[in-house]
Design a protein around this motif. Structure first.
Motif, PDB file in Angstrom:
ATOM      1  N   ILE A  91      10.166 -30.438  42.386  1.00 44.89           N
ATOM      2  CA  ILE A  91       9.476 -31.335  41.450  1.00 44.89           C
ATOM      3  C   ILE A  91       8.256 -30.689  40.791  1.00 44.89           C
ATOM      4  O   ILE A  91       8.092 -30.792  39.569  1.00 44.89           O
ATOM      5  CB  ILE A  91       9.103 -32.659  42.153  1.00 44.89           C
ATOM      6  CG1 ILE A  91      10.393 -33.397  42.511  1.00 44.89           C
ATOM      7  CG2 ILE A  91       8.227 -33.538  41.296  1.00 44.89           C
ATOM      8  CD1 ILE A  91      10.196 -34.631  43.332  1.00 44.89           C
ATOM      9  N   PHE A 109      14.793 -38.710  38.803  1.00 42.00           N
ATOM     10  CA  PHE A 109      13.716 -39.196  39.677  1.00 42.00           C
ATOM     11  C   PHE A 109      13.049 -40.426  39.046  1.00 42.00           C
ATOM     12  O   PHE A 109      11.919 -40.331  38.580  1.00 42.00           O
ATOM     13  CB  PHE A 109      12.662 -38.105  39.896  1.00 42.00           C
ATOM     14  CG  PHE A 109      13.199 -36.832  40.494  1.00 42.00           C
ATOM     15  CD1 PHE A 109      13.309 -36.687  41.866  1.00 42.00           C
ATOM     16  CD2 PHE A 109      13.595 -35.790  39.668  1.00 42.00           C
ATOM     17  CE1 PHE A 109      13.803 -35.519  42.404  1.00 42.00           C
ATOM     18  CE2 PHE A 109      14.093 -34.616  40.214  1.00 42.00           C
ATOM     19  CZ  PHE A 109      14.207 -34.476  41.590  1.00 42.00           C
ATOM     20  N   ASP A 154       9.245 -41.772  39.899  1.00 37.90           N
ATOM     21  CA  ASP A 154       8.062 -40.922  39.756  1.00 37.90           C
ATOM     22  C   ASP A 154       7.102 -41.541  38.731  1.00 37.90           C
ATOM     23  O   ASP A 154       7.285 -41.397  37.522  1.00 37.90           O
ATOM     24  CB  ASP A 154       8.489 -39.517  39.329  1.00 37.90           C
ATOM     25  CG  ASP A 154       7.350 -38.522  39.524  1.00 37.90           C
ATOM     26  OD1 ASP A 154       6.227 -38.854  39.149  1.00 37.90           O
ATOM     27  OD2 ASP A 154       7.604 -37.429  40.044  1.00 37.90           O
TER      28      ASP A 154
END
Lengths: 310, 118
Positions: A124, A154, A157
């Motif tokens: 990430i 994701f 996030d």
């Protein structure tokens, strides 16, 4: 999320400078030096906060251009956590970006990021560095695409949703920016600053909307709601009350429409009075003790109060 | 803990021990004289006053209570500049930091600030 970089107030250059000056004293601390395994058993338990501080000092050194200390900090962190750690890889990337002299260097770093992401799609921090670098070299379209793809993988996030919102807003796409900020708020429903941010985005959208008074009113009503929520979550929130006053002023200056979902003019008037009273109270209370960015906020609030003659 | 609360707690505890000792003595004497042990009222009063003083000292010396309401807690954070706001990183987004722009900005600030500060 464990990969988030812990926050320190970097916005203020003076803070960054003070922080970077701590580098040499922090680097000479014995607890942050490399120890053999035998020694680490008998020595005192290490403090995670010291490493977090070293990371902050590293960022501050990079920012102030003290590359030598930054390099030492990075080396120290790398020996402790290993070069394959995702977060360390992100920091190393940041260091390389700061060091880059030419466009060619930057392109090479970007290729490196692409390679890492291809090999390990779960990295990430490098995903985020890659997006930031693309945005920084002036390709907002590609950065958008990058972020949208990242969020497809994701979706929880929050930081990425906020970045996307900011990027859309920069491109003048207010509606998309509002959508992204709403997604971020779903993940962090108590974040008073994000409520205020959403209010600001709605306010901006109302100021640039070309679709007529009805749309304007819709945006402004939403802005009032969001600012009201932000001051509900945080008492004496200067930013929230500032926005509340602006939005209620604008909304009550619009010609009255017949829509039923709008706010009653009585409610608006009371919200406005509350906002003015609270702003006066906050300015009066904290103008003597404030410094730095906070002082600028107070001056702006005072200017708004003066402007409306109240 | 302030000096006053320390004093109150120590006086309270001491007189509590004193009351306990007195009660013990009363009981021993009563046993020796083969009479029904009857605790005098001054020992009872001393016990109550001692406990009250010790509690008062502890309450006075305790830390300031922390806010339990979300908005009060958040308001305090904002009053101190907002650096402790756990949601602040969503707006600053440190993982998306544009370090080259920040470096330029700092160099600019240092150039102007150095003139302004001196």
């Amino acid at each position: 999320m464990s990969t988030q970089i812990q926050y320190y107030n970097h916005d203020d250059p003076a803070t960054a400078m003070n922080l970077s000056q701590k580098a040499s004293s922090l680097l000479s601390k014995s607890s942050l030096k490399r120890k053999s395994q035998v020694v680490s058993i008998v020595s005192a338990i290490e403090e995670p906060s010291e490493w977090a501080e070293l990371e902050q000092v590293f960022l501050a050194c990079l920012r102030t251009g003290d590359d030598e200390s930054a390099h030492l900090c990075l080396e120290r962190i790398t020996t402790r956590f290993g070069a394959a750690n995702h977060r360390i890889m992100g920091l190393r990337g940041l260091y390389q970006e700061a060091e880059a002299k030419t466009e060619e260097d930057l392109r090479r770093i970007l290729q490196g990021y692409n390679q890492i992401v291809k090999e390990d799609p779960m990295n990430i921090p490098i995903h985020k560095r890659r997006t930031a670098l693309i945005r920084s070299i002036g390709m907002p379209g590609d950065a958008l695409e990058c972020l949208v793809q990242f969020l497809a993988s994701f979706p929880s996030d929050t930081e990425a949703w906020c970045e996307l919102s900011d990027l859309y807003q920069q491109q003048g796409l207010n509606q998309q920016a509002i959508f992204c900020m709403e997604e971020a708020l779903l993940l962090a429903p108590n974040a008073w600053n994000l409520h205020a941010r959403l209010g600001e985005l709605n306010y901006l959208a109302s100021q640039s909307a070309q679709e007529g008074i009805a749309t304007n009113e819709k945006y402004l009503t939403e802005a009032v709601h969001r600012f009201a929520r932000s001051v509900e979550l945080c008492q004496d929130y200067l930013r929230g009350y500032y926005g509340l006053k602006l939005a209620t002023d604008k909304l009550s200056s619009l010609p009255q429409s017949k829509s039923t979902n709008g706010l009653a003019s009585e409610t608006l008037r009371r919200l406005n009075t509350t906002a003015v009273a609270k702003l006066k109270h906050i300015v009066k209370q904290s103008s003597s003790t404030a410094s730095g960015p906070r002082k600028a906020e107070l001056i702006a609030a005072q200017a708004l109060l003066d402007q409306s003659g109240s | 803990m302030s000096a006053l609360s320390r004093l109150l707690v120590s006086v309270g505890l001491l007189s509590l021990f004193h009351a306990a000792y007195s009660a013990q003595e009363v009981s021993i004497i009563a046993t020796q004289l083969h009479v029904k042990p009857d605790l005098p009222v001054d020992i009872k009063a001393e016990t109550l006053v001692a406990v009250f003083l010790a509690c008062l000292g502890l309450v006075l010396g305790s830390d300031q209570l922390k806010p339990i309401a979300w908005n009060v807690w958040a308001g305090n954070i904002e009053k101190e500049g907002g650096a402790a706001n756990p949601f602040r990183l969503f707006e600053d987004r440190p993982n998306y930091l544009d370090i080259r722009a920040k470096r330029r900005e700092f160099a600019e600030w240092a150039k102007n600030g150095a003139i302004g500060a001196s």
